[in-house]
Design a protein around this motif. Sequence first.
Motif, PDB file in Angstrom:
ATOM      1  N   LEU A   1      -5.781 -11.347   7.018  1.00 47.51           N
ATOM      2  CA  LEU A   1      -4.507 -11.690   7.643  1.00 47.51           C
ATOM      3  C   LEU A   1      -4.155 -10.764   8.798  1.00 47.51           C
ATOM      4  O   LEU A   1      -3.180 -10.980   9.473  1.00 47.51           O
ATOM      5  CB  LEU A   1      -3.374 -11.637   6.601  1.00 47.51           C
ATOM      6  CG  LEU A   1      -3.515 -12.626   5.450  1.00 47.51           C
ATOM      7  CD1 LEU A   1      -2.412 -12.386   4.426  1.00 47.51           C
ATOM      8  CD2 LEU A   1      -3.454 -14.054   5.963  1.00 47.51           C
ATOM      9  N   GLY A   2      -4.913  -9.725   8.978  1.00 43.58           N
ATOM     10  CA  GLY A   2      -4.604  -8.758  10.034  1.00 43.58           C
ATOM     11  C   GLY A   2      -5.258  -7.429   9.724  1.00 43.58           C
ATOM     12  O   GLY A   2      -6.161  -7.330   8.900  1.00 43.58           O
ATOM     13  N   GLY A   3      -4.767  -6.388  10.340  1.00 45.26           N
ATOM     14  CA  GLY A   3      -5.339  -5.056  10.167  1.00 45.26           C
ATOM     15  C   GLY A   3      -5.152  -4.492   8.774  1.00 45.26           C
ATOM     16  O   GLY A   3      -6.028  -3.864   8.225  1.00 45.26           O
ATOM     17  N   GLY A   4      -3.967  -4.699   8.210  1.00 47.96           N
ATOM     18  CA  GLY A   4      -3.693  -4.205   6.868  1.00 47.96           C
ATOM     19  C   GLY A   4      -3.574  -2.699   6.799  1.00 47.96           C
ATOM     20  O   GLY A   4      -3.657  -1.990   7.796  1.00 47.96           O
ATOM     21  N   GLU A   5      -3.361  -2.201   5.586  1.00 46.65           N
ATOM     22  CA  GLU A   5      -3.240  -0.773   5.329  1.00 46.65           C
ATOM     23  C   GLU A   5      -4.277  -0.377   4.290  1.00 46.65           C
ATOM     24  O   GLU A   5      -4.619  -1.173   3.425  1.00 46.65           O
ATOM     25  CB  GLU A   5      -1.854  -0.444   4.793  1.00 46.65           C
ATOM     26  CG  GLU A   5      -0.730  -0.735   5.744  1.00 46.65           C
ATOM     27  CD  GLU A   5       0.621  -0.385   5.158  1.00 46.65           C
ATOM     28  OE1 GLU A   5       0.758   0.723   4.632  1.00 46.65           O
ATOM     29  OE2 GLU A   5       1.513  -1.235   5.218  1.00 46.65           O
ATOM     30  N   ARG A   6      -4.747   0.850   4.327  1.00 44.30           N
ATOM     31  CA  ARG A   6      -5.709   1.346   3.351  1.00 44.30           C
ATOM     32  C   ARG A   6      -4.958   1.783   2.101  1.00 44.30           C
ATOM     33  O   ARG A   6      -4.103   2.665   2.163  1.00 44.30           O
ATOM     34  CB  ARG A   6      -6.521   2.487   3.930  1.00 44.30           C
ATOM     35  CG  ARG A   6      -7.397   2.045   5.084  1.00 44.30           C
ATOM     36  CD  ARG A   6      -8.230   3.212   5.588  1.00 44.30           C
ATOM     37  NE  ARG A   6      -9.056   2.812   6.688  1.00 44.30           N
ATOM     38  CZ  ARG A   6     -10.290   2.331   6.562  1.00 44.30           C
ATOM     39  NH1 ARG A   6     -10.825   2.191   5.374  1.00 44.30           N
ATOM     40  NH2 ARG A   6     -10.982   1.987   7.621  1.00 44.30           N
ATOM     41  N   LEU A   7      -5.291   1.177   0.981  1.00 42.78           N
ATOM     42  CA  LEU A   7      -4.567   1.414  -0.264  1.00 42.78           C
ATOM     43  C   LEU A   7      -4.681   2.851  -0.756  1.00 42.78           C
ATOM     44  O   LEU A   7      -3.715   3.441  -1.209  1.00 42.78           O
ATOM     45  CB  LEU A   7      -5.071   0.453  -1.350  1.00 42.78           C
ATOM     46  CG  LEU A   7      -4.375   0.551  -2.700  1.00 42.78           C
ATOM     47  CD1 LEU A   7      -2.918   0.164  -2.579  1.00 42.78           C
ATOM     48  CD2 LEU A   7      -5.080  -0.330  -3.719  1.00 42.78           C
TER      49      LEU A   7
ATOM     50  N   ALA B   1       0.815  -1.211   0.000  1.00 42.57           N
ATOM     51  CA  ALA B   1       0.000   0.000   0.000  1.00 42.57           C
ATOM     52  C   ALA B   1       0.852   1.266   0.000  1.00 42.57           C
ATOM     53  O   ALA B   1       0.561   2.215  -0.736  1.00 42.57           O
ATOM     54  CB  ALA B   1      -0.948  -0.009   1.203  1.00 42.57           C
ATOM     55  N   LYS B   2       1.901   1.315   0.783  1.00 41.05           N
ATOM     56  CA  LYS B   2       2.743   2.517   0.854  1.00 41.05           C
ATOM     57  C   LYS B   2       3.390   2.816  -0.496  1.00 41.05           C
ATOM     58  O   LYS B   2       3.477   3.973  -0.903  1.00 41.05           O
ATOM     59  CB  LYS B   2       3.824   2.367   1.925  1.00 41.05           C
ATOM     60  CG  LYS B   2       3.291   2.285   3.330  1.00 41.05           C
ATOM     61  CD  LYS B   2       2.735   3.609   3.782  1.00 41.05           C
ATOM     62  CE  LYS B   2       2.305   3.499   5.233  1.00 41.05           C
ATOM     63  NZ  LYS B   2       1.451   4.575   5.655  1.00 41.05           N
ATOM     64  N   THR B   3       3.835   1.794  -1.204  1.00 42.29           N
ATOM     65  CA  THR B   3       4.444   1.984  -2.519  1.00 42.29           C
ATOM     66  C   THR B   3       3.428   2.541  -3.506  1.00 42.29           C
ATOM     67  O   THR B   3       3.693   3.509  -4.221  1.00 42.29           O
ATOM     68  CB  THR B   3       5.017   0.648  -3.045  1.00 42.29           C
ATOM     69  OG1 THR B   3       5.968   0.154  -2.114  1.00 42.29           O
ATOM     70  CG2 THR B   3       5.668   0.831  -4.399  1.00 42.29           C
ATOM     71  N   VAL B   4       2.229   1.954  -3.525  1.00 44.57           N
ATOM     72  CA  VAL B   4       1.176   2.412  -4.432  1.00 44.57           C
ATOM     73  C   VAL B   4       0.790   3.854  -4.096  1.00 44.57           C
ATOM     74  O   VAL B   4       0.630   4.688  -4.995  1.00 44.57           O
ATOM     75  CB  VAL B   4      -0.056   1.482  -4.355  1.00 44.57           C
ATOM     76  CG1 VAL B   4      -1.220   2.055  -5.144  1.00 44.57           C
ATOM     77  CG2 VAL B   4       0.302   0.100  -4.873  1.00 44.57           C
ATOM     78  N   GLN B   5       0.677   4.174  -2.819  1.00 45.81           N
ATOM     79  CA  GLN B   5       0.328   5.535  -2.407  1.00 45.81           C
ATOM     80  C   GLN B   5       1.353   6.545  -2.912  1.00 45.81           C
ATOM     81  O   GLN B   5       0.992   7.620  -3.407  1.00 45.81           O
ATOM     82  CB  GLN B   5       0.231   5.616  -0.881  1.00 45.81           C
ATOM     83  CG  GLN B   5      -0.945   4.882  -0.304  1.00 45.81           C
ATOM     84  CD  GLN B   5      -0.866   4.736   1.201  1.00 45.81           C
ATOM     85  OE1 GLN B   5       0.107   5.152   1.832  1.00 45.81           O
ATOM     86  NE2 GLN B   5      -1.891   4.128   1.782  1.00 45.81           N
ATOM     87  N   GLN B   6       2.630   6.212  -2.805  1.00 44.93           N
ATOM     88  CA  GLN B   6       3.685   7.126  -3.250  1.00 44.93           C
ATOM     89  C   GLN B   6       3.631   7.353  -4.756  1.00 44.93           C
ATOM     90  O   GLN B   6       3.759   8.488  -5.223  1.00 44.93           O
ATOM     91  CB  GLN B   6       5.055   6.587  -2.838  1.00 44.93           C
ATOM     92  CG  GLN B   6       5.293   6.632  -1.354  1.00 44.93           C
ATOM     93  CD  GLN B   6       6.567   5.924  -0.939  1.00 44.93           C
ATOM     94  OE1 GLN B   6       7.371   5.515  -1.767  1.00 44.93           O
ATOM     95  NE2 GLN B   6       6.755   5.770   0.359  1.00 44.93           N
ATOM     96  N   PHE B   7       3.415   6.299  -5.526  1.00 44.46           N
ATOM     97  CA  PHE B   7       3.363   6.439  -6.980  1.00 44.46           C
ATOM     98  C   PHE B   7       2.097   7.172  -7.423  1.00 44.46           C
ATOM     99  O   PHE B   7       2.142   7.968  -8.363  1.00 44.46           O
ATOM    100  CB  PHE B   7       3.482   5.074  -7.656  1.00 44.46           C
ATOM    101  CG  PHE B   7       4.904   4.647  -7.859  1.00 44.46           C
ATOM    102  CD1 PHE B   7       5.528   4.826  -9.083  1.00 44.46           C
ATOM    103  CD2 PHE B   7       5.616   4.062  -6.834  1.00 44.46           C
ATOM    104  CE1 PHE B   7       6.838   4.451  -9.271  1.00 44.46           C
ATOM    105  CE2 PHE B   7       6.933   3.679  -7.006  1.00 44.46           C
ATOM    106  CZ  PHE B   7       7.553   3.879  -8.231  1.00 44.46           C
ATOM    107  N   LEU B   8       0.968   6.921  -6.753  1.00 42.19           N
ATOM    108  CA  LEU B   8      -0.260   7.657  -7.074  1.00 42.19           C
ATOM    109  C   LEU B   8      -0.107   9.139  -6.742  1.00 42.19           C
ATOM    110  O   LEU B   8      -0.497  10.006  -7.528  1.00 42.19           O
ATOM    111  CB  LEU B   8      -1.462   7.083  -6.318  1.00 42.19           C
ATOM    112  CG  LEU B   8      -2.099   5.824  -6.890  1.00 42.19           C
ATOM    113  CD1 LEU B   8      -3.130   5.266  -5.913  1.00 42.19           C
ATOM    114  CD2 LEU B   8      -2.732   6.091  -8.242  1.00 42.19           C
ATOM    115  N   ALA B   9       0.450   9.440  -5.595  1.00 41.87           N
ATOM    116  CA  ALA B   9       0.633  10.839  -5.192  1.00 41.87           C
ATOM    117  C   ALA B   9       1.549  11.575  -6.157  1.00 41.87           C
ATOM    118  O   ALA B   9       1.353  12.761  -6.432  1.00 41.87           O
ATOM    119  CB  ALA B   9       1.188  10.905  -3.775  1.00 41.87           C
TER     120      ALA B   9
END
Length: 68
Positions: free
Chosen positions: A31-37, A7-15
């Motif tokens: 699998l757990g809490g996860g991150e919001r894409l 998610a962090k990688t996708v967020q950086q490229f989208l931004a």
Amino acid sequence: MLVAGGAKTVQQFLAARLLDELHLHLVPVVLGGGERLLENVQDPVLEPVSVTASPTVTHIKYRVVHDR
């Protein structure tokens, strides 16, 4: 260019407006809490291009719209 990551990688490229397409592969397993894409990326405009589904995975392809 192909970018793979979480998610962090996708967020950086989208931004940075460096993505033209986004391919998501959704598996119905928790699998757990996860991150919001799409968190903190200024509401990108995504146009659905294709969806392929099976009982174990759903593949979604979006076009990222930059000219709006």
